[in-house]
Design a protein around this motif. Structure first.
Motif, PDB file in Angstrom:
ATOM      1  N   GLU B 149     -10.513  -5.325 -16.042  1.00 54.70           N
ATOM      2  CA  GLU B 149     -11.581  -6.281 -16.378  1.00 54.70           C
ATOM      3  C   GLU B 149     -12.859  -5.968 -15.605  1.00 54.70           C
ATOM      4  O   GLU B 149     -13.956  -5.998 -16.156  1.00 54.70           O
ATOM      5  CB  GLU B 149     -11.114  -7.703 -16.075  1.00 54.70           C
ATOM      6  N   ARG B 152     -14.454  -2.816 -17.087  1.00 53.32           N
ATOM      7  CA  ARG B 152     -15.159  -3.047 -18.343  1.00 53.32           C
ATOM      8  C   ARG B 152     -16.448  -3.836 -18.118  1.00 53.32           C
ATOM      9  O   ARG B 152     -17.402  -3.691 -18.871  1.00 53.32           O
ATOM     10  CB  ARG B 152     -14.257  -3.778 -19.334  1.00 53.32           C
ATOM     11  N   THR B 153     -16.473  -4.652 -17.086  1.00 51.26           N
ATOM     12  CA  THR B 153     -17.694  -5.414 -16.809  1.00 51.26           C
ATOM     13  C   THR B 153     -18.749  -4.554 -16.116  1.00 51.26           C
ATOM     14  O   THR B 153     -19.926  -4.653 -16.412  1.00 51.26           O
ATOM     15  CB  THR B 153     -17.367  -6.631 -15.927  1.00 51.26           C
ATOM     16  N   ALA B 156     -17.798   0.440 -17.584  1.00 54.82           N
ATOM     17  CA  ALA B 156     -17.544   1.044 -18.897  1.00 54.82           C
ATOM     18  C   ALA B 156     -18.823   1.341 -19.670  1.00 54.82           C
ATOM     19  O   ALA B 156     -18.846   2.239 -20.500  1.00 54.82           O
ATOM     20  CB  ALA B 156     -16.644   0.119 -19.716  1.00 54.82           C
ATOM     21  N   GLN B 157     -19.908   0.598 -19.392  1.00 53.86           N
ATOM     22  CA  GLN B 157     -21.118   0.831 -20.200  1.00 53.86           C
ATOM     23  C   GLN B 157     -21.683   2.229 -19.988  1.00 53.86           C
ATOM     24  O   GLN B 157     -22.407   2.727 -20.843  1.00 53.86           O
ATOM     25  CB  GLN B 157     -22.188  -0.238 -19.956  1.00 53.86           C
ATOM     26  N   HIS B 159     -19.494   4.874 -18.068  1.00 51.37           N
ATOM     27  CA  HIS B 159     -18.376   5.815 -17.923  1.00 51.37           C
ATOM     28  C   HIS B 159     -17.399   5.736 -19.085  1.00 51.37           C
ATOM     29  O   HIS B 159     -16.402   6.427 -19.071  1.00 51.37           O
ATOM     30  CB  HIS B 159     -17.622   5.547 -16.619  1.00 51.37           C
ATOM     31  N   ASN B 160     -17.610   4.904 -20.063  1.00 55.76           N
ATOM     32  CA  ASN B 160     -16.751   4.676 -21.233  1.00 55.76           C
ATOM     33  C   ASN B 160     -15.498   3.879 -20.840  1.00 55.76           C
ATOM     34  O   ASN B 160     -15.112   3.855 -19.681  1.00 55.76           O
ATOM     35  CB  ASN B 160     -16.503   6.029 -21.935  1.00 55.76           C
ATOM     36  N   PHE B 161     -14.906   3.236 -21.843  1.00 59.81           N
ATOM     37  CA  PHE B 161     -13.814   2.286 -21.578  1.00 59.81           C
ATOM     38  C   PHE B 161     -12.638   2.914 -20.843  1.00 59.81           C
ATOM     39  O   PHE B 161     -11.869   2.228 -20.187  1.00 59.81           O
ATOM     40  CB  PHE B 161     -13.327   1.683 -22.901  1.00 59.81           C
TER      41      PHE B 161
END
Lengths: 543, 269
Positions: B149, B152-153, B156-157, B159-161
């Motif tokens: 979590e 992703r917060t 991920a924006q 380094h990708n999911f």
């Protein structure tokens, strides 16, 4: 069908015949069979592209039914306690949880999910290629314009049903896609906000989005599509299949093999081939790994957030559009999103209306059952390739970040290349394609008149070297010269011999100009006339 | 007592008092003075700084300046801390090969011992984040789900999911996190190298960092059983579309060509 056995009255008839008799008495099977079982289909691999679409559509329906047994279309919040460890204890919607369960806890669930998704990817890809086949061979001409339109509607609905489908699991990627859609809806002037509230039943994302999308995805769109597929097939049977020109193949016949038994076997077998290939694909490669994306939360986003390929060109439009924004009378107009939203349907419409434009320009009201070789319609082929080039460059724009990371380029440079190409590439592609077509026409003419180059060099008594050319077989010559070469429309003199001005409508003038572009001197190489052929091949000529 | 008062005028009395006073002062100093100077390894620390300074002068000073003050070719290193040095040199990013949009990761050219000496020297220039201990970054201690979590917060924006990396502007990029040492991930969060934002303990506590490392470690490990088959790079729908077109539709068209080429032959009867 149950076979209503009645052994006492018809003891001698085999069971199959009895069943057929039974059916004939109720639905008129024999008449149906008589007119359709011997239906002739011509043989060409490109005529099977539509079958790929039909079969993948059937596969999608079959697997989709299985998935609905386990999917919960609900935005209700739950805490995950399933078997996928990295998400245990995470809050998510029931839609996402049930998709995780399908993937990890339902027997065969992941395979069926992947078959469903891969089949969707292949389905839309097949429709696009099928449409291109129909486009480049001119199979959309009278009497098939309606079927072209049906096919186009199927493509558009396939795209949107795909979009709705991969939006259902409510994972981070699909949620981002819906957010994108919300942004596009919001950019509509005046009514945008209302539309968005109407669509989502309030503020994004809300609780209505998944149940609504579910109903549209499994009921509304597939229902319409199924109807259109049936109509599409009925029209194919009614019009009979088109064929490529060749000896014995005319506008009035169909040369090929009968449905029963040849195409029954071929098409039936091909269904299993399609199912097999897609299952194999699903067994070896992951598609849409929702467990890796995580559940959707509006405050999260991942890079590589692209739609499935068939929506990729819309992603390209939005990515290459500068972020323009104007403020008018206290209202913000987000042109950076609104313009792509307008261009998106235009890109699709451009190809959809082409058959009608062509028939208007050429004024051709005849029926066409013989296909064009793409080179013999250079303007149409050029326009088609121009459209494909636009479509492809938008796909590049949509995946600009992956091009940047994998080819070590600057994403800004790629975006600029796509921006310029958006305007420059289609005309360039048109010109190059048209020239290639004309070159191929010249080559055909050359082959008809002078035969095939054999590579055998002969020395003549006086010392000259020549290459022996072998005349083409008669059938081949026919194939290369069978096409029509229409003449451009003439408006005629605008002033008659008495000096009276004739009124010519502006549309007439435009039409004559366009017709000139289609069929004028620069757009086709005159095919050899019988006299020319006679003269050269009679032996009095040069060789 | 009498004895003491008798001898207080003794010529050596002042000397004795002085000795007592000195002993008391020394004793008090020994008791209350900062412990640092009293530590035994101060000599080895200063040796490390000395050695680091030499390595720095040969390998780094041409860009970062002779005293670490920075130049037009490289930023100042005063106050970046030992963690930054350990990350940059330990992942091979420093010394940089050439100027460009971003300095790529490569085979490190210094040994860990040399890196520690360099780090000691840079740390001596000014206070900054130190090299984390194994307890801080050990992925075993982290919660994978909570880390997911947080990832992703916060991550991920770029380094990708799945930590596969992604593009940034003008040729810059967020690198793939595959095979990155947990210590380096921790240091990257702490120091924010190149385009990356800094996540100090005040905004992202130590435990959160460890959770993220646990998630990254789990998702990028080589033996991760990708449940659906080949992962296709875990790059989202672009590679899936490409794969579907080439191997899905491509295979089907090839079969169609094959089927159409095998036409039924007319039998003479």
């Amino acid at each position: 069908m149950s076979t209503n056995d009645n052994p006492k009255s018809r003891e001698k008839a085999p069971a199959g015949q009895k069943a057929a008799d039974w059916a004939d008495g109720r639905v008129g099977l024999y008449n149906l069979a008589k007119s359709n079982l011997r239906k002739i289909f011509p043989d060409h691999w490109s005529f099977m592209l539509g079958e790929i679409c039909l079969y993948s559509f059937i596969i999608i329906i079959l697997t989709g039914v299985y998935l609905t047994l386990f999917f919960k279309p609900s935005m209700g919040e739950v805490v995950y306690h399933g078997s996928y460890v990295p998400l245990q204890g995470v809050r998510m919607s029931e839609a996402y949880e049930s998709t995780l369960n399908i993937s990890f806890d339902v027997r065969g669930g992941l395979l069926v999910r992947q078959i469903h998704h891969w089949a969707a990817i292949v389905f839309v890809a097949g429709m696009l290629v099928h449409m291109m086949r129909v486009f480049f061979t001119g199979a959309f001409r009278k009497p098939r314009e309606i079927n072209w339109t049906f096919g186009f509607l199927l493509l558009v609905m396939g795209m949107f049903d795909g979009f709705l489908g991969y939006s259902l699991p409510d994972d981070l990627l699909s949620g981002t896609g819906i957010r994108f859609m919300e942004g596009a809806v919001l950019s509509v002037p005046i009514v945008g906000t209302y539309l968005s509230f109407f669509l989502f039943g309030g503020q994004f994302p809300g609780f209505d989005v998944v149940p609504r999308f579910f109903t549209i995805h499994i009921l509304l769109l597939p229902g319409i599509m199924l109807g259109l597929v049936v109509a599409h097939l009925i029209l194919v049977v009614y019009h009979k299949h088109t064929q490529f020109p060749g000896p014995g193949k005319t506008n009035k016949n169909v040369v090929g093999m009968p449905l029963m038994p040849v195409y029954m076997a071929k098409a039936g077998g091909f269904f299993f081939v399609v199912f097999g290939v897609i299952t194999l694909l699903s067994a070896i490669a992951t598609v849409n790994p929702i467990w890796a994306y995580g559940p959707y939360r509006p405050d999260q986003v991942s890079t590589d957030a692209q739609p499935d390929w068939y929506m990729g060109f819309s992603e390209g439009l939005i990515r290459i559009m500068p972020g323009w924004e104007i403020n008018f009378a206290g209202h913000t107009l987000v042109l950076g999103v609104f313009i792509p939203l307008i261009v998106f349907p235009l890109v699709l419409t451009a190809i959809a209306v082409y058959p009608f434009i062509e028939s208007w320009v050429t004024g051709d009201k005849r029926e066409h059952h013989l296909l064009d070789r793409p080179r013999n319609a250079p303007t149409r082929t050029g326009l088609g390739v121009a459209w494909i080039s636009l479509y492809l460059i938008l796909l590049v724009g949509g995946g600009n970040d992956l091009f940047a990371t994998h080819f070590h380029l600057s994403i800004n440079a790629i975006t600029w290349v796509v921006r310029v190409s958006f305007f420059v590439l289609p005309p360039v592609a048109f010109i190059i394609t048209k020239r290639i077509c004309l070159g191929l026409q010249r080559r055909d003419r050359e082959k008809v008149l002078h035969g095939r180059e054999t590579g055998v060099i002969k020395r003549l008594p006086h010392g000259e070297f020549i290459e022996v050319h072998e005349p083409l077989p008669q059938g081949k010559v026919f194939e290369l010269t069978a096409h029509d070469q229409p003449k451009p429309l003439e408006i005629g003199a605008e002033v008659d011999e008495n000096g009276v001005v004739r009124k010519v409508k502006r549309t007439q003038k435009v039409r004559a100009k366009l017709s000139q572009a289609f069929y004028g001197e620069g757009s086709q190489i005159p095919k050899p006339t019988p006299q020319e052929h006679e003269e050269i091949t009679s032996g009095h000529g040069h060789h | 007592m009498k004895k003491l008062s008798v001898r207080r005028r003794h010529p050596l009395a002042a000397l004795v008092v002085l000795l007592f006073a000195l002993a008391a002062t020394g004793g008090l100093y020994a008791a209350f003075a900062p412990a640092k100077t009293a530590q035994a390894d101060s000599s080895s620390q200063s040796i490390a700084i000395e050695e680091g300074k030499k390595l720095y002068a040969t390998g780094c000073s041409s860009c970062h300046g002779p005293g670490g003050q920075g130049s037009t070719d490289g930023p100042s290193l005063v106050g970046v801390g030992a963690a930054a040095v350990d990350f940059q040199v330990g992942t091979g990013r420093m010394p940089a090969q050439q100027p460009g949009a971003q300095v790529p990761k490569k085979q490190p050219i210094y040994t860990q011992a040399q890196i520690d000496q360099l780090a000691a020297y840079i740390a001596s220039l000014g206070p900054g984040p130190g090299i984390p201990s194994k307890k801080q970054y050990d992925p075993k201690g982290g919660d994978i789900a909570a880390g997911g979590e947080l990832f992703r917060t916060n991550c991920a924006q770029c380094h990708n999911f799945a930590g596969e990396g992604g593009a940034l502007t003008d040729g810059k990029y967020a690198p793939s996190l595959r095979g990155v040492d947990p210590k380096h991930i921790y240091e990257a969060m702490l120091t924010g190298p190149q385009q990356m934002p800094t996540f100090p303990d005040t905004t992202m506590p130590e435990k959160a960092k460890r959770d993220i490392i646990a998630y990254v470690n789990d998702t990028t490990r080589a033996d991760n059983p990708n449940p659906g088959g080949f992962s296709l790079g875990r790059l989202g729908p672009v590679t899936e579309g490409l794969f579907g077109w080439i191997f899905g539709l491509g295979a089907l068209i090839a079969t169609a060509v094959w089927v159409a080429a095998r036409t039924a032959k007319a039998r003479k009867s």
